[in-house]
Design an enzyme around this catalytic site. Structure first.
Site, PDB file in Angstrom:
ATOM      1  N   ARG A  37      45.958 -68.645 114.308  1.00  0.00           N
ATOM      2  CA  ARG A  37      46.805 -69.587 115.044  1.00  0.00           C
ATOM      3  C   ARG A  37      46.063 -70.882 115.380  1.00  0.00           C
ATOM      4  O   ARG A  37      46.667 -71.958 115.399  1.00  0.00           O
ATOM      5  CB  ARG A  37      47.308 -68.931 116.323  1.00  0.00           C
ATOM      6  CG  ARG A  37      48.348 -67.882 116.019  1.00  0.00           C
ATOM      7  CD  ARG A  37      48.756 -67.133 117.247  1.00  0.00           C
ATOM      8  NE  ARG A  37      50.009 -66.428 117.010  1.00  0.00           N
ATOM      9  CZ  ARG A  37      50.591 -65.638 117.891  1.00  0.00           C
ATOM     10  NH1 ARG A  37      50.029 -65.443 119.063  1.00  0.00           N
ATOM     11  NH2 ARG A  37      51.729 -65.054 117.608  1.00  0.00           N
ATOM     12  N   LYS A 198      61.747 -49.837 116.681  1.00  0.00           N
ATOM     13  CA  LYS A 198      63.084 -49.675 117.240  1.00  0.00           C
ATOM     14  C   LYS A 198      64.144 -50.444 116.492  1.00  0.00           C
ATOM     15  O   LYS A 198      63.949 -51.588 116.113  1.00  0.00           O
ATOM     16  CB  LYS A 198      63.064 -50.191 118.672  1.00  0.00           C
ATOM     17  CG  LYS A 198      62.232 -49.372 119.617  1.00  0.00           C
ATOM     18  CD  LYS A 198      62.604 -49.837 120.972  1.00  0.00           C
ATOM     19  CE  LYS A 198      61.769 -49.324 122.081  1.00  0.00           C
ATOM     20  NZ  LYS A 198      61.929 -50.264 123.202  1.00  0.00           N
ATOM     21  N   GLY A 348      53.345 -59.342 113.818  1.00  0.00           N
ATOM     22  CA  GLY A 348      51.928 -59.029 113.843  1.00  0.00           C
ATOM     23  C   GLY A 348      51.530 -57.891 112.919  1.00  0.00           C
ATOM     24  O   GLY A 348      50.533 -57.989 112.190  1.00  0.00           O
ATOM     25  N   GLY A 371      58.145 -62.914 117.199  1.00  0.00           N
ATOM     26  CA  GLY A 371      59.411 -62.985 117.934  1.00  0.00           C
ATOM     27  C   GLY A 371      60.247 -64.170 117.478  1.00  0.00           C
ATOM     28  O   GLY A 371      61.463 -64.060 117.270  1.00  0.00           O
TER      29      GLY A 371
HETATM   30  P1  AMP Z   1      57.649 -53.233 116.174  1.00  0.00           P
HETATM   31  O1  AMP Z   1      56.814 -53.821 117.275  1.00  0.00           O
HETATM   32  O2  AMP Z   1      59.052 -52.929 116.560  1.00  0.00           O
HETATM   33  O3  AMP Z   1      57.541 -54.014 114.876  1.00  0.00           O
HETATM   34  O4  AMP Z   1      57.037 -51.797 115.886  1.00  0.00           O
HETATM   35  C1  AMP Z   1      55.742 -51.597 115.426  1.00  0.00           C
HETATM   36  C2  AMP Z   1      55.342 -50.183 115.715  1.00  0.00           C
HETATM   37  O5  AMP Z   1      56.244 -49.286 115.104  1.00  0.00           O
HETATM   38  C3  AMP Z   1      53.981 -49.814 115.185  1.00  0.00           C
HETATM   39  O6  AMP Z   1      53.101 -49.672 116.259  1.00  0.00           O
HETATM   40  C4  AMP Z   1      54.220 -48.477 114.465  1.00  0.00           C
HETATM   41  O7  AMP Z   1      53.285 -47.485 114.821  1.00  0.00           O
HETATM   42  C5  AMP Z   1      55.590 -48.073 114.979  1.00  0.00           C
HETATM   43  N1  AMP Z   1      56.278 -47.189 114.027  1.00  0.00           N
HETATM   44  C6  AMP Z   1      56.525 -47.405 112.725  1.00  0.00           C
HETATM   45  N2  AMP Z   1      57.122 -46.342 112.161  1.00  0.00           N
HETATM   46  C7  AMP Z   1      57.245 -45.394 113.120  1.00  0.00           C
HETATM   47  C8  AMP Z   1      57.756 -44.070 113.152  1.00  0.00           C
HETATM   48  N3  AMP Z   1      58.275 -43.508 112.068  1.00  0.00           N
HETATM   49  N4  AMP Z   1      57.715 -43.408 114.327  1.00  0.00           N
HETATM   50  C9  AMP Z   1      57.181 -43.976 115.421  1.00  0.00           C
HETATM   51  N5  AMP Z   1      56.681 -45.219 115.463  1.00  0.00           N
HETATM   52  C10 AMP Z   1      56.709 -45.921 114.321  1.00  0.00           C
END
Ligand code: AMP
Length: 391
Positions: A37, A198, A348, A371
């Site tokens: 950055r 999520k 990230g 974001g």
């Molecule tokens: P996000 O911040 O929503 O992009 O989510 C990133 C996080 O999703 C990472 O820390 C991953 O460990 C988690 N993640 C990815 N796949 C899975 C899964 N199948 N079950 C639980 N966590 C997950």
């Protein structure tokens, strides 16, 4: 086309220019980690200096929650910038008030000043008018180059433009152009890859992309809620029950555009050393959970990615922090890097997967804003961009 004025559209000579940068970099014991950055803002800083301006840089760093917590001081960042630029960089121990005003007044053309963390004041996130006015009073022109913070209407990203003419820096312009073009005028087929924990964070993104993309490949924890919506028992997998109804709707609207994993890696614990095995997607056995996409999914997603004209990727395919569950994410990273498509990566985790694979130079554009890039994919207007002067 980018419709906002940039630093090349205004006269900067002899002016003090307040530049909002995104220097929210990882710091450990006062040592700067990934400096992407900081480097990203250099073209704007150099242009301003070369054209006779004095540059005042401001940014937030971490979440000090309105207190002057030294853990989040910008001082090490200012020092790092000085060594990167090979020039003296001044530092003001506050971003407003006497310390900032005196340091700003002392600047001559060609000088650089870094202000202390804007989030040492609650007024920053509250977008307080008086705080915005005080920040603005330090300069004669405002430049926003902080794409990573452009989705927030804070004092240093939005409020300040009520008191100073505001234009875009080069990094902001580049980010908006790449992402904007990928979404609104993509070379087809346009393939979006979405992962991460999520689904609820990305419902708006999926809805918008269903009207724009030719294919949406879904992996990561967010796929689990779709699996459950399709009627599969998912055992101990991460699921958002409150999003099940929406997942059903998205599946119905999405039809064949929306692709889910065909096989998954399941584990008996949510742990690095958990026992694991690959299975075709189907009922997940009791006591197990999905932690990654399987090799067949990587292959079939890879084929879609290989024939794409444009690829946009946000979010890991699995719990890539644990090596046994990182193959899906790294497999997709490789496919994106090998594809001839215009590739834009944000968020990230996906960016760090690409960096760890050493494939960064094979990607058309790596976004500095997770974001903010998601909000663009959602079709939202970024307040930090909207506030800048039109061309
Ligand atoms: P996000 O911040 O929503 O992009 O989510 C990133 C996080 O999703 C990472 O820390 C991953 O460990 C988690 N993640 C990815 N796949 C899975 C899964 N199948 N079950 C639980 N966590 C997950």
């Amino acid at each position: 086309m980018f419709s906002k004025k940039t630093i090349t559209d205004v006269d900067v000579k002899g002016k003090r220019v307040l530049v909002r940068v995104d220097f929210n970099v990882p710091l450990k014991d006062g040592v700067v980690g990934d400096d992407t950055r900081i480097r990203g803002a250099l073209p704007t800083i150099h242009y301003l200096l070369d054209h006779g301006a004095a540059v005042i840089l401001c940014s937030h760093l971490g979440r000090p929650k309105g207190t002057a917590d030294p853990k989040y001081s910008m001082k090490p960042v200012a020092e790092y910038l000085g060594s990167l630029m090979g020039q003296q960089v001044a530092f003001a121990a506050d971003c407003v008030g006497p310390a900032a005003e005196e340091a700003a007044k002392a600047l001559k053309p060609g000088d650089v000043l870094v202000l202390e963390n804007t989030r040492y004041h609650n007024e920053e996130e509250a977008n307080d008018p008086e705080f915005s006015r005080q920040l603005a009073s330090l300069a004669e022109l405002y430049v926003n180059d902080a794409f990573g913070s452009a989705h927030r209407a804070h004092a240093s990203t939005e409020g300040v433009t009520k008191y100073l003419p505001g234009v875009s820096g080069f990094l902001m312009e580049k980010e908006i152009q790449y992402l904007g073009q990928a979404i609104d005028d993509p070379k087809r087929p346009f393939v979006a890859i979405l992962g991460g924990a999520k689904i609820s964070d990305k419902i708006g993104v999926i809805k918008n992309l269903l009207t724009k993309a030719d294919n949406i490949l879904i992996g990561g924890g967010m796929a689990n809620t779709f699996f459950k919506a399709q009627g599969y028992p998912v055992a101990d997998s991460l699921v958002e029950d409150e999003a099940l109804e929406t997942a059903r709707e998205l599946l119905a609207i999405g039809g064949t555009k929306l692709r889910l994993p065909v096989d998954v890696v399941i584990a008996d614990k949510y742990e690095e050393g958990a026992a694991f095995r690959v299975m075709p997607m189907g009922p997940i056995p009791d006591g197990w959970r999905i932690l990654d996409v399987g090799p067949e999914t990587v292959e079939s997603f890879g084929k879609v990615i290989a024939s794409a004209g444009t690829v946009v990727w946000n979010g890991p395919m699995g719990v890539f922090e644990f090596p046994n569950f990182a193959k899906g994410t790294f497999g997709v990273a490789k496919a994106v890097a090998e594809s001839k498509a215009v590739s834009v990566i944000g968020g990230g985790d996906s960016v760090s997967a690409i960096q760890k694979s050493g494939l960064t130079d094979k990607i058309t554009h790596i976004s500095t804003g997770g974001g903010a890039s998601l909000e663009m994919l959602e079709g939202l207007v970024l307040p930090g961009v909207a506030a800048l002067q039109d061309k």
